[in-house]
Scaffold this active site. Structure first.
Site, PDB file in Angstrom:
ATOM      1  N   HIS A 253     -12.858   0.270  -1.453  1.00 58.20           N
ATOM      2  CA  HIS A 253     -12.340  -0.352  -2.676  1.00 58.20           C
ATOM      3  C   HIS A 253     -12.711   0.484  -3.805  1.00 58.20           C
ATOM      4  CE1 HIS A 253     -11.286  -3.492  -5.215  1.00 58.20           C
ATOM      5  NE2 HIS A 253     -11.869  -4.653  -4.663  1.00 58.20           N
TER       6      HIS A 253
ATOM      7  N   ASP B  44       8.152  -2.386   1.942  1.00 61.91           N
ATOM      8  CA  ASP B  44       9.277  -2.603   2.932  1.00 61.91           C
ATOM      9  C   ASP B  44       9.401  -1.064   3.646  1.00 61.91           C
ATOM     10  OD1 ASP B  44      11.864  -2.413   4.255  1.00 61.91           O
ATOM     11  OD2 ASP B  44      12.843  -3.151   2.667  1.00 61.91           O
TER      12      ASP B  44
END
Length: 462
Positions: free
Chosen positions: A175, A392
């Site tokens: 993170h 995608d």
């Protein structure tokens, strides 16, 4: 090659994994040392965060025959290598300097990648295509000695083929390198390249110096989020030996009922995140049965990219988040109407400005990068606009895309249920008895407003 049986109360399947490998940038990349910002390297962000994207093998007109027959593992592995040419710091390793200052040594060693197959179809997951995911530890395998903050791969990716032709893309990232927006930006870059692009449409921007501490550092704002709270042994102790993880879907009917429960002028100026966070904070506080005089907090994670003048550059993928905090007593929060909590949430979010962010960076340097206070705190993060559900790889957008679990933070995750309703799923993590009270509180509220909630019954006990 490893083989393991994975199971939950509702689903059992077998996962076969290939040996983890390092995927390096497809071309030579700069060898240099890059400092993180003073927002990046704070203690609260020194964790690994997991995300999961679930894809169907759909006979979609937009998916050509050759792509349907392509192997997603091969396509994604090659796209990662090409994307790392642009995101080459992700292929490096974190080091720590004086004053616990973090930096990336850009070594080009690569990110960890696992190829896997699961003996299960997407349809068998049923309602479980949202946190808590059955057998997450097998869909995102924790490679031994890979999960540290320093001297470890910054990114771990597992692509698991499903028996139906669909697949699951799971990612774990350090993170300190990126926030949710930054992680989504990297995943979308991989997706664009997997679909044939030669470069990402949004070029990555490092420029961590934009969030360095000032010289000299000076704390100019109030930061309740970093206050050290002394835990009174006579106060309410939350048991951690019977924790339950559940997710709740809030669609148009639930949000409408909540808005009708607060004054009209307040409803017009608060977001769905504001009102839902306030409501869930109140319900959780009731469920945990704190002493009425105990102080309770809500922290709203805020994307501060557009709080700067000018805004941070498009493509900035470092942490640009703040943790503004509201305080009250448990008694006031539980006894007053939901509108009281909504006003506290909206007021807390408004404090985030460019000066506030610079003050946080300065506080990190002055106070040794303290932790965010989580004592009697409800922590909420809105990822509905982060782009995590957009990646995608050539097989269309995911049926689920977002955080893989909700523990310390309750994420607001975009989701479409089986009825086709668009809303948000919010994972909640509570002790077993408190979870029962929490669910009752939710159901009683919505039934009193003539809304029959459709909360998922699946739970995960940790």
């Amino acid at each position: 090659m490893g083989s393991v049986s994975a199971s939950s109360k509702t689903l059992t399947f077998r996962v076969t994994r290939q040996k983890p490998e390092l995927v390096r940038p497809a071309k030579s990349t700069p060898r240099e040392c890059k400092l993180l910002s003073d927002i990046d390297d704070q203690e609260a962000l020194r964790i690994q965060i997991p995300f999961i994207q679930v894809y169907r093998n759909r006979d979609d007109p937009g998916i050509n025959e050759s792509r349907r027959r392509s192997d997603p593992v091969k396509v994604i592995r090659e796209a990662i290598a090409k994307a790392l040419v642009f995101y080459y710091p992700l292929a490096g390793r974190l080091r720590e300097g004086p004053g616990r200052k973090l930096m990336v040594e850009c070594t080009g060693e690569g990110v960890l990648f696992i190829e896997a197959d699961a003996d299960v179809t997407l349809e068998q997951f049923g309602d479980a295509i949202q946190p808590p995911f059955p057998c997450l530890e097998e869909l995102l395998y924790d490679v031994p000695h890979s999960g540290g903050i320093l001297h470890c791969p910054i990114v771990l990716i597992q692509v698991t083929r499903l028996r139906c032709g669909g697949f699951i893309f799971a990612l774990r990232m350090n993170h300190t390198i990126a926030d949710g927006v930054g992680i989504a930006q990297f995943m979308n870059a991989v997706g664009e390249i997997a679909r044939g692009a030669s470069a990402p449409s949004i070029q990555p921007v490092w420029q961590r110096e934009l969030l360095y501490a000032r010289d000299p550092p000076r704390v100019t704002c109030t930061h309740h989020e970093y206050e050290e709270v002394v835990v009174d042994t006579k106060g309410t102790i939350v048991p951690l030996d019977d924790m339950v993880h559940r997710s709740f879907f809030f669609g148009p009917a639930e949000v409408s009922a909540l808005r009708k429960s607060i004054p009209l002028d307040l409803s017009h100026k608060c977001s769905t995140f504001d009102i839902l966070t306030a409501f869930l904070w109140r319900c959780q506080t009731i469920a945990l049965q704190y002493d009425p005089n105990e102080e309770v907090r809500v922290i709203c994670i805020v994307n501060a990219r557009f709080k700067f003048n000018p805004p941070l550059p498009q493509g900035y993928y470092g942490n640009a988040i703040a943790y503004p905090t509201a305080l009250t007593t448990a008694g006031q929060l539980c006894e007053k109407p939901v509108g009281y909590a909504v006003e506290l949430v909206t007021k807390a979010k408004r404090v985030v400005t460019e000066d506030y962010m610079k003050s946080v960076a300065d506080l990190m340097v002055i106070k040794g990068r303290p932790r965010v206070t989580l004592v009697r705190t409800y922590l909420a993060s809105d990822v509905t606009r982060a782009g995590l559900n957009e990646a995608d790889f050539g097989w269309g957008k995911p049926v689920y895309g977002g955080p893989a679990e909700g523990t310390v933070a309750s994420f607001h995750i975009p989701f479409k249920n089986k009825k086709g309703e668009t809303g948000r799923v919010v994972p909640i993590f509570l002790p077993g008895l408190a979870m029962d009270r929490f669910v009752n509180e939710l159901e009683n509220f919505f039934l009193s407003h003539n809304v029959r909630p459709h909360f998922r019954r699946t739970t995960s006990r940790l």
